[in-house]
Design an enzyme around this catalytic site. Sequence first.
Site, short mmCIF file in Angstrom:
data_model
loop_
_atom_site.label_atom_id
_atom_site.label_comp_id
_atom_site.label_asym_id
_atom_site.label_seq_id
_atom_site.Cartn_x
_atom_site.Cartn_y
_atom_site.Cartn_z
N GLY B 18 36.10 14.74 59.66
CA GLY B 18 36.24 13.62 58.72
C GLY B 18 34.93 12.91 58.50
O GLY B 18 33.94 13.17 59.20
N GLU B 99 41.01 1.97 63.40
CA GLU B 99 41.50 0.62 63.13
C GLU B 99 42.72 0.70 62.23
O GLU B 99 42.74 1.51 61.30
CB GLU B 99 40.40 -0.20 62.44
CG GLU B 99 40.89 -1.58 62.07
CD GLU B 99 39.80 -2.48 61.49
OE1 GLU B 99 38.67 -2.01 61.30
OE2 GLU B 99 40.11 -3.66 61.23
N TYR B 161 27.25 -5.78 69.72
CA TYR B 161 25.87 -5.40 69.40
C TYR B 161 24.98 -6.64 69.43
O TYR B 161 23.84 -6.60 69.89
CB TYR B 161 25.74 -4.74 68.03
CG TYR B 161 26.81 -3.72 67.69
CD1 TYR B 161 27.54 -3.07 68.68
CD2 TYR B 161 27.07 -3.39 66.36
CE1 TYR B 161 28.53 -2.16 68.35
CE2 TYR B 161 28.06 -2.47 66.03
CZ TYR B 161 28.79 -1.86 67.03
OH TYR B 161 29.77 -0.97 66.69
N GLU B 211 37.95 -13.50 72.57
CA GLU B 211 38.21 -14.18 71.31
C GLU B 211 39.62 -14.76 71.30
O GLU B 211 40.39 -14.53 72.24
CB GLU B 211 37.98 -13.22 70.12
CG GLU B 211 38.82 -11.97 70.14
CD GLU B 211 38.38 -10.95 69.08
OE1 GLU B 211 39.26 -10.42 68.38
OE2 GLU B 211 37.16 -10.69 68.94
N HIS B 249 40.55 -9.03 62.97
CA HIS B 249 41.26 -8.25 63.99
C HIS B 249 42.74 -8.58 63.95
O HIS B 249 43.13 -9.74 63.85
CB HIS B 249 40.76 -8.60 65.40
CG HIS B 249 39.43 -8.00 65.71
ND1 HIS B 249 38.66 -8.45 66.75
CD2 HIS B 249 38.74 -7.00 65.13
CE1 HIS B 249 37.55 -7.73 66.81
NE2 HIS B 249 37.57 -6.85 65.83
#
Lengths: 383, 294
Positions: B18, B99, B161, B211, B249
Amino acid sequence: MKLHEYQAKEIFSRYGILVPNSKVAYTDEEARDITNKMGGRAAVKAQVHAGGRGKAGGVKICQTPEEAYTFAKSILGKYLVTPQTDNQGVPVNSLLIEELAEIESEIYIAITIDRDARSTVMITSPAGGSDIEEVANATPEIIFSEPIEPVLGLMPFQTRRMTRQLGIEGSAARDIAKLMISLYQIYLDNDCSLLEINPLIITKDQKVVALDAKLDIEDDALFRHKDLQDLRDRSQEDQLEASASDQDIAYVNLDGDTGCLVNGAGLAMATLDVANAAGAAPANFLDVGGGATDEKVAEAVSIILSDPKVKRVLVNVFGGILRCDVAARGTVLAYKRNNCTLPLIVRMLGTNLEEGKEILRNSGLNVIFADTLTEAAKAISES
Amino acid sequence: MGILLDEHSRILVQGITGTEGSFHAKACKAYGTNVVAGVTPGKGGQVFDDDIPVFDSVEQAVKETAANVSLIFVPPPFAADAITESIDAEIPLIACITEGIPVHDMIKVRRHVDRSPVRLIGPNCPGMINPAAHCKVGIMPGAIHLPGRVGVVSRSGTLTYEAVGQLTSLGIGQSSCVGIGGDPIIGTSFAEVLQLYDEDPETDMVVFIGEIGGSMEQQAAEYIKNHMQKPVCALIVGASAPPGKRMGHAGAIITGHSATSESKTAALKDAGVTIIPSPADIGTTAQNILEQIN
């Protein structure tokens, strides 16, 4: 995706759950005629995607067709502000006209996900008809929760335990136990994230009836529910959020005046926190995602710029899959298309950083560069 | 050392043909990762990027290449199938990047993971990396990492990151970095990763980035309070998020008191964790702790 009460009740009916006789009205005259046909008395309920509508004046028990007409006239086409909406509220475009029920007792029942138990949970309470969060705070001992094992599904002994906890006996207990199994099937079949009935009633003649119905469908599962996709009511959504979701951009409208474009949800949340700490409340959350093209970035920036409260824009990109040059080109494209002169603060790092900076420098736009989050915060508070 | 990955990790990529799978399989390989196989049903027999054999099934790939880590890029409708196929083939470590997997699928998959001898990282995560072992099993930009002795654990991609970028720019290297994923149901919790770091002789301290949403950060705080030996500094993002709104999210949504950043930060503080004051201060906070240790 949220469904309207009348849509949820249609699904309930298909699974054999009793709901009051009802019909949807889109005009004041329809409201009067339907009430008339129901015998002159009816509950008239605003169909909106927001809880707390009863308290906000969105539901009225009408004793005559004229009363239903007057109420419909006063509310249709208006915005209803409830404790769960913003100041603008949500538009009332339709009303559910419902036969009145003879209530003996009211129950609360819901199914949702329990993240800690990593399973589905059924929640019940004998305190139906009230604000369940208030009940949970004041009297947590009358809120019962029953975890559902995914492999087994909801078992009959669990439904018997719940009716015992609710203090229900006789035929109503058997009917509610059966209804619980049907509700779990609805929850599964439609990939729900929330199913809620508040209240579920037992009538004077011992019938179990869902007086209210709330169904939220999980967005990530909509791909396998083409029929449910058609039930989406865009008028109930924030218009900027709706157009962003069409472009597959995660966007949430907020109250501040600093527009934010970020790649990645975590960094986007962190960026909002940085902006807030710098005294510049964010106007939005926006995650443009990893695989964005010039055009998608431009569309994302255009959504930010179409928000009239935005006074400055902060672009914060950690270039990985999304390269800095793509972010830069898309941003410049959007600024030029919209003839925008708002201050533009850019903080970029990672893949193709120099190329991205070069594009912004040569764009003729007034770009304020920041290398770190600290510098970005400083630039925001100075702009 | 580091955690989860080492020189013996042999990576299989599910969904290697993919767009995302092929891009990242090449990037992992370029970083030095030992990518030994790819799997795409119906494309068995092909060769990917000159030397990586593609198989129709995970079972065949494991038999032929002795792959022991699976990296999944399969689209959401087929991701539950891909994860369980790797479990069936007895791959001990699986990272699922995908996701948008329906929660109803993940509830069942997670039950299956719980009774199998397997560790699942993700889904909806950036994966994991061990810089010293040149082993990258995920989508993170490899170049920002530096071998060292700080463990990083976070839910998200770019924010990890950012954390790594700040550490590296101060010359602070990482023993490992793990992104556990932003979905409501994931395979591995913060507390489990913290335990791995606590047991890893090559890790001196942990940078932990949580979070809003759920209460996994509170569980981690509980673990830290009762068990953790090494120092931890933590940041919780999402203080600016309004209740009931999904912040990108699927899991980042305030649905109750414990889901707020205030509640999470308080629990961590109570557990003796150093709170990172702002997302801009991740690197400097870690630096201060390292100076105190040494």
